[in-house]
Design an enzyme around this catalytic site. Structure first.
Site, PDB file in Angstrom:
ATOM      1  CD  GLU A  84      20.805  49.569  75.958  1.00 34.09           C
ATOM      2  OE1 GLU A  84      21.886  49.109  76.389  1.00 34.09           O
ATOM      3  OE2 GLU A  84      20.685  50.089  74.837  1.00 34.09           O
ATOM      4  N   GLY A 361      23.938  41.687  43.972  1.00 35.89           N
ATOM      5  CA  GLY A 361      25.103  41.322  44.772  1.00 35.89           C
ATOM      6  C   GLY A 361      25.768  40.031  44.354  1.00 35.89           C
ATOM      7  N   GLY A 364      29.011  35.697  40.626  1.00 35.82           N
ATOM      8  CA  GLY A 364      29.335  34.736  39.581  1.00 35.82           C
ATOM      9  C   GLY A 364      29.564  35.395  38.234  1.00 35.82           C
ATOM     10  CG  LEU A 934      27.677  19.235  62.377  1.00 34.43           C
ATOM     11  CD1 LEU A 934      28.069  17.954  63.101  1.00 34.43           C
ATOM     12  CD2 LEU A 934      27.264  18.916  60.934  1.00 34.43           C
TER      13      LEU A 934
END
Length: 1114
Positions: A84, A361, A364, A934
Site C-alpha cells: 500500500e 448494549g 435504558g 445540514l
C-alpha cells in the site's frame, strides 16, 4: 469473459472503448438521493459502481482490493501494508513519485489508503473538473506501478515509523495480543502492520545462509522502472540533508530482495476480479462508464478467487473458557468478552447479531449498563458484532470499569452472563425487530450526502458482499422484519446458546501494578511484537456453573417501546430561487443572542440546536475549571437512561464544559426535538450531586488527564504550544492537584454560580420555524440571570512578538515512548486583515504538499508530518504550524524544518505563473465547496457564532479577494513572516524529547574515520566490503560485530575497536542528540514568566453588522 447473465447487457462502446457489461436493474437508493447509479463489470472482472451527481463540486473514487494483511506470506509480516505504501511511488505513465499527490493538491483534492485484514482500500477526492486526470494517475497504480527501487528503503522506514507510532498505543497492543492468542497456525495471528525487521527478515536470513542471489528479474519488462528518475532531487540540497542516492535508497541487497518479493506477491494477489471500484463524478453515467473502462481495463485478471474467504475461526478449544489479563500502557480498567460468530454479511436482511447488540448494549432502565452503573462499577458499555475477516467474526461486549468495578470484575462478568441468560429465556416480540426496521427505513429515507470519498470508500468496500445487485446500496443499511417461519428468531437463540463462558474469552485490561493488587502471583508472559505482558487462566468450575445458570437479577429486563421514534416527518418544501447563505439574528435580550435559519436547502425533517452558555466564572482558577468540568460530567451521567432511546431514534446531544462555560448541541429529527431540549436544560439547571457518581466522575477525569501524557508525542507538543499562546488556561498538572479535595458541596456551589451571570449564544436551524426557535430560547433563559458585561467571554491568545525565535523544550514522561516531536509555529497576524488572512491561507496551501513530500516521504523524518493553518485561541489571530513526530531529536527536526523553508523560498521565487494560478484555483474551490448536508452547514454557522465574529460569508468573500492576489505578495509574506532570515517573524517551537535510550547508529563520517584507522593500522584489510554486508547507516552494535569478526583476533584490531565508541561520539549520526545551541533562539526556561511578557490578542467582536433586528446593535 463469462456468458451474459440475467439483467446484464453489453455497455455502449465507441472509439475503441474496452468491453464491459452493465446491470440493467434499478439500484435501490434513498428517496432523498438525487444521484444516478450504474453497476458495471469490465471484461477483466473488475466491478464498478458509477455514480453521477449532477450537483457535485467534488468528485471521488475508491478502489477496494479483496486482499489484506491476512494474505501476507508467512515469512514477511506486513507485506500487504508495505505494498500500500510503495504502490503510490510513481507509475509508467507518471513516474514522478509525488505526481499523484501534487495533482490532487492543485485541484482541491486529497488521498489516502488503508490495509485491513481482508481488503486494502485506496481512495481520493478532487474538484470535479479534475476527475479524469486524477483517475488516469490513480488507475496506473493497479496496472503499471513502478514500485520504484529508489523508494524501497524510505517506504520501509515509513512502515517502521508507523509501527513505532503505534507501539505505545493500547488499542494496537491488545489487538495484536488477541491475534497472537489464536490457535496454532491460524492466519489471524499474523502481525498485520509490519515493521522494517519483519519485512526484511526473510532477505536477511537468505543473506546469512549465503543464498541471496541478485540479478533475478523482479518484474516483467512491461512494467520495468521508467528511465526517468521517480524521485526528483531538491533544487538546492541543503547541508546535512538526509536524502540519499538512488543506489543507497534501494536498501542494498536486502532491500532489493524485499522489493522482489513484494512485486512477486503483487503480481499474484492484485487480480482485477478482486477489485471493486466506486467513482463519483458530475459527468454522465455513460461518460463515467467509458472513462472507467478505458482506464481500468488494462488491469490483469490473474485467475484468482475473486472473493477469497477464510472460514476457519481462530478460536480453538484451548483459546476458549479463558481469562486473559493484559498489562496496559495507559491507566484504565476494562474487560472485553468475545464469542466466535459466523460471518455476518450473508444475514444482511435481519442483521441478527446487531439485534442482540441492541439489547446487550442498551443503556435504558433494566439494561446491563444501568445495573452495573448503579453498582458504580462501570463508566461505559458497548456491544456488537465485529467481522474480523471475510469469513469469520466475533461478538464482543466491552465494558470500561471504575476502580471498584475492576476489583469486582468477576461479578461484572457474571452480570453480563446473567443478561445473556435473560435473553436466552426471553420471548422476543415482533416489535423489538420492527422498531429497528422502522428506524433503519427512516435513516435510509432521509439520508443526506456526505463527503464523496467517504461514500465512495463505503460503496467499494460493500461491493464484495454477496448481495443482489439492486441491493448493493440499500442492503447493508436497511433491516427487514423476521420471517414468519421463525427461522430468524431461531438463529438468535442459536447465537445466544453459544454465548457461554466455555465458548468465549474474557480479556481484563489494566496496568501491571493494578493486576498484581488483585493477584500477586500472576505468571506473566510477553507478546513478541509489542512486548505486551499478559497471563492466561482457565475459568474455574464454580464460575462456569454460575455463569450458565438462569438469570438471578430482578433488576435486568428487556427494554420497552421507544417513545422517541418520530411520527411527524413533514417537511414543507417550497421553491426558492436561491437558498439563504446564513442564519438570521431574530432575537437579542440581555441574556441571549438567538440565530435562526429555517432549512431551505436540504429539505429533511431534521434540526440542530446549539446553546453556548458563557460565564466568566467557569474558569477563574484551576479549581473552578475542574468544578465546571465535573458538573457537566454529572449532568451527562444523569441523562444516560433518558437520552439513550433518543439516540437510537436519531436524536442525539452533546454537553461539555469549556474555558468560557457550558456548551451543548442537539441534532436529529425535529419531531421530538423540543422534548429533548427541555429535558436536557432541566437537568442542567437541577441536577442533584450524588457522592458516588461524583467519585466516578473524578476517577474518569483523573485517568483522562494522567493518560494524556502517555499519548502521541505530537499531541504533547501541540498542547504546550497552545498553552503558551493562551491567555487563561490551567495546565493538566494544576487541575490534577485540585481533584482530590473536591466534594459534592463544592460542585453544588459551582453549579449555582455558573448559571448566575451568563450570556447565551444560540443557533436553531433546520426544519424548525422562527416561533419554535424562540420557544427554545425562552426555555434556555428560564432561571438564569444575565452577565454584567459580554466583553470578557471570548478566549484571548498571547502573541509571539515579531523578531523573536523562541524554543521551549521538555522531556516526555513516558519512558517507553520512542518518538520525539516538534510543533513549529509562525504568526501571521489578525484575521480582521482580510488581505493577510487570504495570503496566509494561500501560502499554507502552497507549502502543504511539499512539506509532506519532503519531510516525510523524502527525508523520512517520521510518520506524522503536517503543515496547516493554525487559528489561535479566540480565533482572532492565525499562523502556520508545522508538526513532525520522529525518532530524531527535536533540535535536528528544527534544522530540517528550516532547511525545508530554504527550499520553499527557492520554489516560491521560481514558481511559474501557471502553477501559482493552479494553487489559487485549488484554494478557491476549497472555499467555495458546497456544504454536503445540514450538519456541515450548521457547523460552519456555529464557528462564526461561537467566535462572536458573525462573518458567515467569509469563505465566499475571501475566494473573491483571492482572485487578484499576486505571487509577489505571497513571497513577501513568506520572507517577512515565515523564513528564518526575517527580522520581523514571530516564531515559537516546542520540543518534546523522548527519554527512551535508542540504539546508536554509525554515521558515514564515523564509518570513514574508523575504516581510515583500520587501513592505517592494519594494512591489507578490505575496508569497503562492509558496505555490501551492512546498511548505509548501520547500528553501532552491528558495525562493531562485523569488524570484530574481521580484525578482533589481533591486538592491533582490538586497539582499533576500542576507538569506535569515541569516533561515534565525535561524529554522531544525524538527529541522535538534542542540542540547545541555535544562535538565533531564545530558550524559554520559565513558562509563566515568558507568558507574562506576551501581549494578549484583541477581540474584534462582530465583524459584520447584518441589520437583522429593527435596531442595529452598532
Amino acid at each position: 469473459m463469462a456468458q451474459a447473465r440475467p439483467q446484464w447487457r453489453k455497455g455502449a462502446q465507441d472509439n475503441g472503448t474496452p468491453a464491459f457489461s452493465v446491470f440493467e436493474g434499478s439500484i435501490k437508493k434513498s428517496e432523498k438521493d438525487d444521484r444516478d447509479y450504474r453497476l458495471i463489470q469490465l471484461a477483466n472482472g473488475l466491478k464498478a459502481m458509477i455514480i453521477h451527481d449532477p450537483t457535485a463540486d467534488k468528485a471521488a473514487a475508491s478502489l477496494d482490493v479483496a486482499v489484506g494483511h491476512l494474505y501476507d506470506p508467512v515469512d514477511m509480516p506486513g507485506l500487504a501494508h508495505f505494498c500500500e505504501h510503495l504502490l503510490f511511488m510513481g507509475t509508467e505513465r507518471f513516474p514522478k513519485e509525488n505526481e499523484y499527490s501534487e495533482y490532487l493538491s492543485k485541484n482541491n483534492g486529497h488521498s489516502n489508503a488503508y490495509t485491513s485484514t481482508s481488503n486494502t482500500n485506496y481512495y481520493f477526492n478532487v474538484a470535479t473538473p479534475a476527475l479524469a486526470g486524477a483517475l488516469e494517475r490513480f488507475s496506473g497504480f493497479f496496472h503499471s506501478p513502478l514500485f520504484s527501487p529508489s523508494c524501497t528503503s524510505r517506504e520501509l522506514n515509513a512502515v517502521d515509523s508507523e509501527h513505532k507510532k503505534n507501539h505505545q498505543v493500547d488499542m494496537w497492543r491488545i489487538f495484536q495480543l488477541n491475534k497472537y492468542l489464536s490457535k496454532p497456525g491460524h492466519v489471524w495471528s499474523k502481525f498485520g502492520s509490519g515493521n522494517r525487521d519483519s519485512l526484511t527478515q526473510a532477505a536477511r536470513d537468505l543473506k546469512a545462509k549465503g543464498k541471496l542471489v541478485e540479478g533475478k528479474q523482479s518484474r516483467p519488462a512491461s512494467i520495468a522502472p521508467s528511465p526517468i528518475p521517480s524521485r526528483i532531487p531538491s533544487p538546492a540540497p541543503s547541508t546535512a540533508s538526509s536524502s540519499v542516492s538512488d543506489a543507497e535508497a534501494d536498501g542494498g541487497a536486502i532491500g532489493r530482495e524485499t522489493r522482489r518479493r513484494l512485486v512477486e506477491w503483487w503480481e499474484k494477489e492484485y487480480c482485477a476480479s478482486r477489485m471493486n471500484l466506486c467513482v463519483i463524478g458530475k459527468e454522465s453515467l455513460d461518460e463515467l462508464s467509458v472513462l472507467v473502462s478505458k482506464l481500468f481495463s488494462p488491469i490483469r485478471n490473474r485467475g484468482q478467487d475473486p472473493v477469497p474467504m477464510i472460514n476457519d475461526h481462530p478460536f480453538g478449544e484451548k483459546e476458549k473458557n479463558t481469562l486473559v489479563s493484559v498489562q496496559t500502557v495507559m491507566g484504565f480498567h476494562a474487560l472485553e468478552i468475545s464469542f466466535p460468530l459466523e460471518y455476518q454479511p450473508p444475514h444482511y436482511r435481519t442483521k441478527p447479531a446487531s439485534f442482540l447488540a441492541h439489547l446487550i448494549g442498551h443503556e435504558g432502565p433494566g439494561s446491563l449498563h444501568s445495573y452495573l452503573k448503579n453498582k458504580h462499577w462501570v463508566t461505559s458499555l458497548s456491544s456488537g458484532p465485529q467481522n474480523l475477516a471475510r469469513g469469520f467474526a466475533m461478538f464482543k461486549v466491552t465494558i470500561h470499569l471504575t476502580e471498584e468495578g475492576f476489583k469486582n470484575h468477576r461479578s461484572v462478568t457474571l452480570a453480563a452472563f446473567h443478561y445473556l441468560a435473560l435473553l436466552r429465556s426471553a420471548h422476543f416480540e415482533g416489535y423489538h425487530q420492527h422498531e429497528r426496521v422502522l428506524l433503519s427505513k427512516l435513516r435510509f429515507r432521509f439520508q443526506e450526502k456526505r463527503r464523496p470519498d467517504d461514500y465512495a470508500t463505503w460503496v467499494s468496500e460493500h461491493l464484495s458482499w454477496e448481495l443482489p445487485p439492486d441491493l448493493l446500496i440499500a442492503g447493508p443499511q436497511l433491516t427487514w422484519d423476521w420471517a414468519a417461519d421463525g427461522s430468524d428468531v431461531k438463529r438468535l437463540h442459536e447465537y445466544l446458546d453459544s454465548f457461554r463462558p466455555t465458548e468465549g474469552r474474557v480479556v481484563l485490561m489494566a496496568k501491571k501494578e493494578e493486576h498484581e493488587k488483585l493477584d500477586a502471583n500472576q505468571r506473566w508472559q510477553q507478546e513478541p511484537v509489542y512486548g505486551t505482558g499478559f497471563s492466561v487462566k482457565t475459568f474455574d468450575e464454580g464460575f462456569v456453573k454460575e455463569a450458565n445458570a438462569p438469570n438471578p437479577l430482578p433488576e435486568l429486563y428487556l427494554p420497552g417501546p421507544n417513545e422517541f421514534v418520530p411520527t411527524n416527518l413533514d417537511v414543507e418544501k417550497r421553491d426558492v430561487s436561491e437558498f439563504s447563505k446564513r442564519p438570521h439574528l431574530i432575537r437579542q435580550t440581555p441574556l441571549s443572542t438567538l440565530w435562526h435559519k429555517k432549512d431551505d436547502r436540504f429539505w429533511v425533517p431534521k434540526a440542530s440546536v446549539m446553546i453556548d452558555i458563557r460565564t466568566p466564572l467557569a474558569n477563574t482558577s484551576a479549581r473552578a475549571s475542574v468544578l465546571t468540568r465535573l458538573y457537566a460530567d454529572l449532568v451527562n451521567d444523569s441523562l444516560t437512561e433518558f437520552s439513550y432511546d433518543a439516540d437510537l431514534a436519531g436524536l442525539s446531544y452533546t454537553l461539555f464544559s469549556h474555558s468560557n462555560g457550558l456548551y451543548m448541541t442537539m441534532n436529529g429529527y425535529n419531531d421530538k426535538m423540543a422534548v429533548l431540549v427541555q429535558d436536557i436544560l432541566e437537568k442542567l439547571k437541577n441536577t442533584p450531586i450524588n457522592e458516588n457518581r461524583l467519585a466516578s466522575m473524578k476517577e474518569q477525569a483523573q485517568r483522562e488527564w494522567r493518560n494524556f501524557f502517555l499519548g502521541q508525542s505530537y499531541t504533547l507538543s501541540d498542547y504546550y504550544a497552545r498553552y503558551i499562546m493562551t491567555e487563561t488556561q490551567w495546565t493538566i498538572e494544576e487541575k490534577l492537584k485540585e481533584l482530590p479535595n473536591i466534594t459534592a458541596k463544592d460542585v453544588e456551589e459551582q453549579a449555582k454560580i455558573l448559571l448566575q451571570g451568563v450570556n447565551i449564544r444560540m443557533l436553531v436551524a433546520g426544519n424548525i420555524y422562527k416561533d419554535e426557535a424562540i420557544k427554545i430560547a425562552d426555555i434556555a433563559e428560564q432561571g438564569l440571570t444575565p452577565a454584567d458585561t459580554v466583553d470578557h467571554l471570548n478566549d484571548k491568545a498571547l502573541l509571539i512578538p515579531e523578531g523573536t525565535d523562541n524554543i521551549w523544550a521538555a522531556p516526555i514522561l513516558n519512558p517507553n515512548q520512542a518518538n520525539s516531536a516538534i510543533t513549529y509555529f509562525l504568526r501571521f497576524g489578525p484575521i480582521t486583515d482580510q488581505r493577510l488572512r487570504v495570503l496566509g491561507s494561500l501560502l499554507v496551501q502552497i507549502l502543504n504538499e511539499p512539506a509532506f513530500n519532503i519531510l516525510r516521504t523524502r527525508e523520512q523524518l517520521g510518520y506524522i508530518v503536517s503543515c496547516t493553518n493554525w487559528s489561535l485561541p479566540g480565533s482572532a489571530e492565525k499562523g502556520i504550524r508545522i508538526v513532525v513526530q520522529s525518532e530524531k531529536m527535536p533540535s535536528y527536526l528544527e534544522e530540517r524544518v528550516e532547511a525545508f523553508l530554504d527550499e520553499m523560498k527557492m520554489k516560491l521565487q521560481g514558481m511559474p505563473a501557471e502553477e501559482f494560478q493552479e494553487q489559487k484555483n485549488s484554494l478557491q474551490k476549497k472555499w467555495l465547496e458546497a456544504d454536503k448536508n445540514l450538519k456541515d452547514e450548521v457547523s460552519r454557522f456555529i464557528s462564526h457564532i461561537n467566535s462572536g465574529h458573525w462573518d458567515f460569508l467569509r469563505n465566499e468573500n475571501d475566494a473573491k479577494a483571492l482572485e487578484d492576489v499576486t505571487k509577489d505578495e505571497v513571497l513577501s509574506l513568506f520572507l517577512s513572516k515565515v523564513h528564518q532570515s526575517s527580522s520581523s517573524r514571530g516564531k515559537l517551537s516546542v520540543h518534546m524529547i523522548s527519554q527512551k535510550v535508542h540504539s546508536k547508529h554509525v554515521s558515514p563520517k564515523a564509518a570513514e574515520a574508523f575504516v581510515s584507522e583500520v587501513a592505517t593500522r592494519i594494512p591489507g584489510v578490505d575496508t569497503q566490503a562492509w558496505r555490501a554486508e551492512l546498511d548505509e547507516k548501520p547500528l553501532l552494535q552491528d558495525f562493531a560485530d562485523y569488524w570484530n569478526g574481521k580484525i578482533g583476533n589481533s591486538n592491533a584490531g582490538k586497539t582499533v575497536l576500542e576507538l569506535l565508541p569515541e569516533i561515534v561520539k565525535v561524529h554522531p549520526a544525524e538527529g541522535e542528540s538534542q542540542h540547545y545551541s541555535k544562535p538565533s533562539a531564545k530558550y524559554i526556561e520559565d513558562l509563566a514568566q515568558f507568558k507574562g511578557t506576551l501581549q494578549p490578542s484583541v477581540d474584534p467582536g462582530p465583524m459584520v453588522d447584518w441589520n437583522d433586528l429593527p435596531i442595529s446593535r452598532f
